[in-house]
Design an enzyme around this catalytic site. Structure first.
Site, PDB file in Angstrom:
ATOM      1  N   ARG A 123     -43.443 -33.555  -3.941  1.00 18.48           N
ATOM      2  CA  ARG A 123     -44.911 -33.640  -3.870  1.00 18.48           C
ATOM      3  C   ARG A 123     -45.327 -35.072  -4.187  1.00 18.48           C
ATOM      4  NH1 ARG A 123     -49.834 -29.750  -5.761  1.00 18.48           N
ATOM      5  NH2 ARG A 123     -49.027 -28.680  -3.934  1.00 18.48           N
TER       6      ARG A 123
ATOM      7  N   GLN B 115     -40.904 -26.025  -9.344  1.00 16.20           N
ATOM      8  CA  GLN B 115     -41.392 -27.404  -9.271  1.00 16.20           C
ATOM      9  C   GLN B 115     -41.134 -28.080 -10.614  1.00 16.20           C
ATOM     10  OE1 GLN B 115     -45.623 -28.719  -9.644  1.00 16.20           O
ATOM     11  NE2 GLN B 115     -45.454 -29.174  -7.446  1.00 16.20           N
TER      12      GLN B 115
ATOM     13  N   SER C  82     -49.383 -22.063  -3.783  1.00 17.05           N
ATOM     14  CA  SER C  82     -49.219 -23.405  -4.347  1.00 17.05           C
ATOM     15  C   SER C  82     -48.997 -23.340  -5.850  1.00 17.05           C
ATOM     16  CB  SER C  82     -50.479 -24.224  -4.048  1.00 17.05           C
ATOM     17  OG  SER C  82     -50.244 -25.596  -4.230  1.00 17.05           O
ATOM     18  N   PRO C  83     -48.281 -24.327  -6.429  1.00 13.75           N
ATOM     19  CA  PRO C  83     -48.119 -24.361  -7.891  1.00 13.75           C
ATOM     20  C   PRO C  83     -49.472 -24.479  -8.580  1.00 13.75           C
ATOM     21  CG  PRO C  83     -46.662 -25.946  -6.799  1.00 13.75           C
ATOM     22  CD  PRO C  83     -47.604 -25.458  -5.767  1.00 13.75           C
TER      23      PRO C  83
ATOM     24  N   ARG D  32     -56.368 -21.848  -4.786  1.00 14.32           N
ATOM     25  CA  ARG D  32     -57.501 -21.084  -5.322  1.00 14.32           C
ATOM     26  C   ARG D  32     -57.733 -19.746  -4.629  1.00 14.32           C
ATOM     27  NH1 ARG D  32     -58.578 -26.374  -6.239  1.00 14.32           N
ATOM     28  NH2 ARG D  32     -59.408 -26.933  -8.287  1.00 14.32           N
TER      29      ARG D  32
ATOM     30  N   TYR E 136     -48.599 -38.146 -12.920  1.00 14.86           N
ATOM     31  CA  TYR E 136     -47.556 -37.809 -13.877  1.00 14.86           C
ATOM     32  C   TYR E 136     -46.496 -38.920 -13.864  1.00 14.86           C
ATOM     33  CZ  TYR E 136     -49.986 -33.343 -13.851  1.00 14.86           C
ATOM     34  OH  TYR E 136     -50.952 -32.385 -13.946  1.00 14.86           O
TER      35      TYR E 136
END
Length: 791
Positions: A636, A507, A429-430, A730, A588
């Site tokens: 996303r 991304q 994942s980013p 993680r 964002y």
């Protein structure tokens, strides 16, 4: 200081249980068995040895808990149990059967009779046909030192002290009726039938030698469309008999609630949870604790069969706590703290299960093989490997069916999207690394992404990268708006492509109101101490009181920014990236347009959800036109704002549909972070249900992300059709070779990597990971043999 005297647990002499269901009776007998000197009274409104309901279900684990608590009553209960291992699913004229599930059924009346008899044998006083309207008066009459409010789902005591207990009651969407039949079932049976108005489902299980519970359930709208809300009981039962005739083999359906008129026996399940479980009241100058237990404190949907389990285990826990000693306040505080956590776990699983049955049409496009797997794992408590333990042969057959050939672990199945082939279903994942200088990725990012590309994942994502200097989140974040940045990224892409078989994704996103903040380890989302740059947002609203006030973006600035996204898209293609994602989540800039909490515009880009999505869709379409047609694009989104008045998963379905129509191949399903007021409900795979809903309602592929930490979870998600890819964050930070190591754990089984998608280097790393796993297992075995603790 409170003048009312507080008793200690050592002073406990008289206990009053209001409500003679499983919780009150079992607590009474446990306390009496452990301390015969106690005077315990159970008050019940019904007649002696009379109760309503059909069968109840307990797992083998719950039976073990009962044996440990009171072997004598457990033996009596066990003698009357009807045990079964299989679950059978009927759907679209076909059936699937799997075994090893280990459940027992017993008539509710028989269970209560056993507990009543055990109470009487121990000397507990049972008082029947007493409808309690004033718990304080009754407590005074029996001189109670402790009152157990076990008065059931519609607890008067909970209602009387609602200000203290703070109950939250959620009426669920389906109507159901609890019936019985003399048709016997040799498996726990789920039967699904479609009508002209929608789907009905039956939950059926045998609980004695000649009787079964038969629950019929359907959404409220379907129930009303058939006029069941206007039918009397006999007519409604005849409707159900006709609908499920093929499973009843000529047997009738029976109601034991004939005292109810009209459609009153069809109810919506009330999920009950209380903020607090204990309250002290003044009874003749004494402070007497009133304690919620069983359905009075909480409920769990019947589809996971845990209501009686929770009630009995409440009783066990409180009795054990009293046996351990301490003050009454300490005992009750620890009881509430421990049981509320256990109940939360069950209720989270029950919520997932409830929502599955409320949304059966979401899954009816599946073949029965996957439909049944989805049903079995609906609560997210039963995992892929847990199913293997239960029924190895069945799961192996399902893996083979899913892979369309040789059995492969679901997370290791390849996937083709447009012209791109992914070797498995695991993505990195980013993750922001805050390691760029003037937006230029440094060697740290090369090592970070390169290591993870070599670690077995199908594709690695670059962190959110801005198309403009002002769109970066922090000064350490990457950008893609000049040649130096493009060249640095191309170096990383070339490494991934030449040294691994992984793919690499970009991304792109603009920070909007969350920009100009400190790097993560200094203060997440906190503004820079100095040197802040101006911010843009959908509306002039700061992310938080401490954050900078952004300017509402103008139409001219929207045009400029759209073109900057397109320019970065072209640079992404020139750098050789395989996949492109547009970030429209987490508060964002583009996310701030979508959420009603952050978009207060009064022009054509504000107001309705369609208007709020207008500009993000405009940006996406322009990027899609500039991006190579044979390469995938994803978006996303925050599928839930987790805040009052914000977007919910129902809105996420509409958002996903907009982007699907605009040409998106995947929706990357995250949630929250759109406002500081968000209060997410965390847990294992807590965002996966959003990915599930979007995938199966919209018909677009999804990426599941969030608290996915094990291969077992990823296998369950992919196998159930809840998502098509799993993005792991993680765990990949802690272990760059997480995918290889998790796959190595699977090597003890007869499934393997699809070898045609492995390069020579992949196979080398896989063997290293396998050897490391074997070495770790050997070390653990040696330590266990020597009586050592391993970490």
């Amino acid at each position: 200081m409170n003048s009312i005297a507080h008793a200690t647990s050592m002073d406990l002499q008289r206990i009053l249980c209001i409500g003679g269901g499983p919780a009150g009776l079992y607590f009474a007998l446990l306390m009496k068995a452990r301390n015969p000197a106690l005077k315990i009274t159970v008050v019940e409104r019904n007649r002696p040895f009379d109760t309503f309901g059909w069968g109840v279900v307990l797992s083998d684990q719950t039976l073990a808990n009962l044996r440990a608590a009171d072997a004598e009553s457990a033996a009596l209960i066990g003698d009357d149990f009807h045990h079964w291992d299989d679950i059978q699913v009927f759907f679209k004229g076909r059936q699937v059967r799997s075994g090893g599930h280990g459940f027992c059924g017993i008539g509710r009346k028989r269970l209560l009779n056993i507990l009543q008899e055990r109470c009487l044998a121990l000397g507990v006083e049972l008082v029947f046909e007493t409808d309690v309207t004033d718990d304080q008066a009754l407590a005074a009459k029996y001189e109670a030192d402790l009152v157990i409010a076990s008065d059931g789902l519609n607890s008067r005591i909970r209602q009387r002290y609602a200000e203290v207990f703070q109950p939250d009651i959620d009426l669920r969407q389906c109507r159901f009726v609890w019936l019985g039949t003399h048709q016997t079932f040799d498996a726990f049976t789920f039967a699904f039938e479609q009508t002209e108005h929608g789907w009905f489902q039956a939950h059926a299980y045998q609980f004695d030698k000649d009787t079964s519970t038969f629950i019929v359930e359907t959404p409220e709208a379907v129930w009303q469309a058939h006029g069941l809300d206007r039918m009397e009981q006999p007519e409604a039962i005849a409707f159900c008999e006709k609908l499920f005739a093929k499973y009843l083999d000529g047997h009738s359906l029976i109601s034991n609630a004939t005292h109810l008129r009209g459609s009153a026996n069809w109810i919506r399940f009330p999920r009950v949870v209380c903020e607090h479980w204990t309250h002290r009241v003044d009874v003749g100058g004494r402070s007497v604790p009133v304690v919620l237990m069983g359905d009075a404190a909480h409920t769990a949907h019947f589809s996971i069969g845990s209501g009686t389990k929770l009630a009995l285990e409440d009783a066990i826990d409180l009795a054990n706590e009293f046996a351990a000693g301490g003050s009454t306040d300490q005992v009750l505080e620890q009881y509430e703290a421990r049981r509320s956590v256990e109940v939360l776990k069950i209720q989270n699983a029950a919520r997932n299960s409830t929502e599955w049955f409320e949304n059966v049409p979401r899954y009816t496009g599946m073949e029965i093989e996957q439909f049944a797997y989805s049903l079995l794992t609906r609560s997210q408590r039963i995992s892929h490997e847990n199913l293997r333990l239960r029924d190895t042969k069945w799961l192996g057959g399902y893996e083979q069916w899913l892979a369309g050939g040789k059995a492969v672990a679901p997370m290791l199945m390849p996937l083709k999207v447009r012209g791109l082939e992914l070797k498995n279903r695991i993505l990195v994942s980013p993750m922001a690394t805050y390691s760029a200088v003037d937006g230029v990725p440094q060697d740290f990012l090369l090592v970070h992404l390169g290591a993870r590309a070599l670690g077995g994942a199908a594709m690695v994502f670059v962190e959110m990268t801005s198309p403009t200097p002002e769109g970066r989140i922090t000064p350490g974040c990457t950008g893609l708006y000049n040649d130096a940045q493009q060249a640095a990224f191309q170096r990383i892409v070339d490494f991934v492509h030449t040294q691994s078989s992984a793919k690499i994704a970009m991304q792109l996103g603009h920070s909007g109101p969350k920009g100009s903040t400190q790097v993560g380890w200094e203060g997440t989302d906190e503004p820079l101490p100095s040197g802040n740059w101006p911010l843009l947002a959908a509306s002039a609203l700061p992310y938080g009181e401490q954050n900078q006030l952004p300017a509402a973006i103008t139409r001219a600035e929207m045009d400029t920014l759209r073109d900057q996204f397109v320019a970065s898209t072209r640079r992404t293609a020139e750098a050789g990236f395989d996949w492109l994602e547009l970030h429209c989540a987490h508060g964002y800039l583009l996310s701030a347009f979508i959420s009603p909490l952050t978009n207060l515009r009064e022009d054509e880009y504000g107001g309705s959800l369609e208007n709020r999505c207008r500009y993000p869709l405009e940006v996406f379409r322009a990027m899609r036109a500039a991006w190579p047609a044979d390469k995938p694009m994803s978006v996303r989104i925050s599928a839930h704002d987790w805040a009052q008045g914000g977007n919910t998963d129902a809105d996420a379905v509409a958002i996903a549909r907009f982007f699907k129509d605009a040409g998106a191949d995947f929706i990357d399903v995250s949630s929250g972070q759109t406002t500081r007021a968000a209060k997410p409900v965390y847990g294992r795979m807590y965002q996966t249900p959003f990915a599930d809903r979007i995938r199966n309602e919209v018909g677009i592929s999804t990426i599941a992300v969030g608290a996915i930490t094990e291969a077992d979870q990823a296998n369950s998600i992919i196998a159930a059709g809840r998502a098509d890819l799993c993005a792991i964050a993680r765990p990949h930070l802690a272990d760059p070779a997480w995918t290889l190591h998790e796959a190595a754990k699977l090597q003890s089984r007869a499934v393997d990597w699809p070898k045609q998608y492995l390069s020579g280097r992949d196979q080398m790393y896989r063997e290293i990971a396998k050897q490391q796993q074997m070495a770790a297992a050997a070390t653990a075995a040696m330590a266990a043999a020597q009586g050592e603790e391993t970490h």
